[in-house]
Enzyme design. Structure first.
Site, PDB file in Angstrom:
ATOM      1  N   LEU A 188       1.346  -1.364   0.388  1.00 38.30           N
ATOM      2  CA  LEU A 188      -0.133   0.112   0.264  1.00 38.30           C
ATOM      3  C   LEU A 188       0.704   1.450   0.299  1.00 38.30           C
ATOM      4  CD1 LEU A 188      -3.267  -1.188   2.549  1.00 38.30           C
ATOM      5  CD2 LEU A 188      -2.906  -1.822   0.079  1.00 38.30           C
ATOM      6  N   HIS A 189       0.110   1.886  -0.364  1.00 42.83           N
ATOM      7  CA  HIS A 189       1.216   3.609  -0.918  1.00 42.83           C
ATOM      8  C   HIS A 189       0.148   4.764  -1.072  1.00 42.83           C
ATOM      9  CE1 HIS A 189      -0.388   3.725  -4.704  1.00 42.83           C
ATOM     10  NE2 HIS A 189       0.481   2.352  -4.991  1.00 42.83           N
TER      11      HIS A 189
ATOM     12  N   HIS B 269      -3.343   3.735  -2.654  1.00 45.89           N
ATOM     13  CA  HIS B 269      -4.012   3.150  -2.347  1.00 45.89           C
ATOM     14  C   HIS B 269      -4.606   3.709  -0.528  1.00 45.89           C
ATOM     15  CE1 HIS B 269      -1.250  -0.074  -3.925  1.00 45.89           C
ATOM     16  NE2 HIS B 269      -1.965  -0.449  -3.986  1.00 45.89           N
TER      17      HIS B 269
ATOM     18  N   GLN C  75      -8.157   6.653 -10.985  1.00 52.96           N
ATOM     19  CA  GLN C  75      -7.977   7.006 -12.407  1.00 52.96           C
ATOM     20  C   GLN C  75      -6.521   6.432 -12.515  1.00 52.96           C
ATOM     21  OE1 GLN C  75      -8.977  11.049 -12.820  1.00 52.96           O
ATOM     22  NE2 GLN C  75      -7.770  10.579 -15.207  1.00 52.96           N
TER      23      GLN C  75
ATOM     24  N   ASP D 129      -5.693   3.658 -12.903  1.00 55.23           N
ATOM     25  CA  ASP D 129      -6.225   2.116 -13.656  1.00 55.23           C
ATOM     26  C   ASP D 129      -7.242   2.815 -14.410  1.00 55.23           C
ATOM     27  OD1 ASP D 129      -3.786   0.152 -12.899  1.00 55.23           O
ATOM     28  OD2 ASP D 129      -4.893   0.966 -11.442  1.00 55.23           O
TER      29      ASP D 129
END
Ligand code: AMP
Length: 290
Positions: free
Chosen positions: A40-41, A44, A155, A157
């Site tokens: 996770l960053h 996320h 957004q 992806d």
């Protein structure tokens, strides 16, 4: 600092998750789902924050879904950092992480797949055959298991979000879909779990993705409307980085992903570029002044 007690509970079994969520729903709480592959960053975590604002109970799923990786892709190397992910989520008081095994998701005899047409076909669909079949299948399974009021996607992806919107509408899934803005590093690189693969030199070279999107935006603001010219100028910027290889640079309709010849209204600039061995994607909506 969060105490270890604030770390989310990890549930690996679908039956157990259903039991927990039945009680949550009985209390009249709105459930938010944030599907992720972990590592996770802040991209996320922006989805987790959006869910916290709108929902009473947020489920973060962490599952590196093998069926969305091609045979020569990075499934084995993909970072798996569950304990650090739980630490990151503790700050947002996320109650529950759903982290199933592949045996739980795809038990012996598994034989059902979701195939979305149209928006799943170009761009990533062409470069990564079978990718969206895997994505649509896992996301539908997560939506069925969690039955969230709202599910959150990034957004970053862009095409994936369109594929999921299409699937949810076509299959009458009763969850709302929210798409949140791209979170970037201070220098503009879109956050991605795959950025961890980049060497320091590649990390600097990877900035050409963002620079090419900024150039496109500036050219459109300056009156350029020819998509071929824009794509060519973007390609020049990207190829100025040593070792950068372009999978695609596309100017497309933001709803259908059909290529455009001229920038007449909102247009999506989307790109996929390999920097060394790392494949990166990014995009930006171009908005011409009327
Ligand atoms: P992943 O773990 O890569 O499957 O991503 C899980 C979700 O986080 C997807 O909906 C992504 O679009 C979203 N996401 C990934 N990176 C970013 C970012 N930099 N900004 C916003 N959302 C992101």
């Amino acid at each position: 600092m969060s105490s270890p007690a604030g770390r989310p509970r990890v549930v690996a079994k679908i039956d157990e998750l259903r039991d927990v969520l039945r009680a949550v729903r009985r209390d009249g709480k709105r459930i938010g789902l944030v599907p992720t592959m972990g590592a996770l960053h802040d991209g996320h975590l922006s989805l987790v924050r959006a869910s916290r604002e709108e929902c009473d109970y947020t489920v973060v799923s962490i599952y590196v879904n093998p069926t969305q990786f091609g045979p020569s892709e990075d499934l084995e190397q993909y970072p798996r950092t569950l304990e650090a992910d739980r630490d990151a989520l503790a700050e947002y008081e996320t109650p529950l992480v759903f982290a199933p095994s592949s045996a739980e998701v795809y038990p012996a005899g598994y034989a059902t797949w979701v195939a979305v047409g149209s928006v799943a076909e170009p761009l990533e669909g062409t470069c990564r055959p079978g990718h969206f079949r895997g994505v649509a299948t896992i996301v539908l399974k997560l939506l069925n298991v969690v039955q969230p009021d709202v599910a959150y996607f990034g957004q970053k992806d862009y095409q994936q979000a369109l594929v999921i919107r299409r699937m949810v509408e076509d299959l009458n899934v009763p969850s709302a879909i929210r798409v949140c803005p791209i979170v970037r590093e201070p220098d503009g690189l879109a956050m991605s779990s795959r950025n961890a693969y980049l060497s320091p030199v590649e990390r600097r070279r990877a900035l050409v993705l963002w620079e090419s999107l900024c150039l496109a935006s500036e050219l459109v603001a300056g009156g350029q409307r020819d998509a071929a010219v824009l794509a060519e100028r973007m390609r020049e910027v990207i190829l100025s980085a040593e070792g950068a290889r372009i999978d695609y640079v596309a100017l497309v309709d933001p709803d259908t992903l059909a290529p455009v010849e001229a920038i007449r209204g909102r247009t999506l600039a989307a790109l996929a570029v390999r920097v060394g061995r790392t494949r990166l994607i990014d995009n930006r909506l171009l908005e011409p002044e009327p």
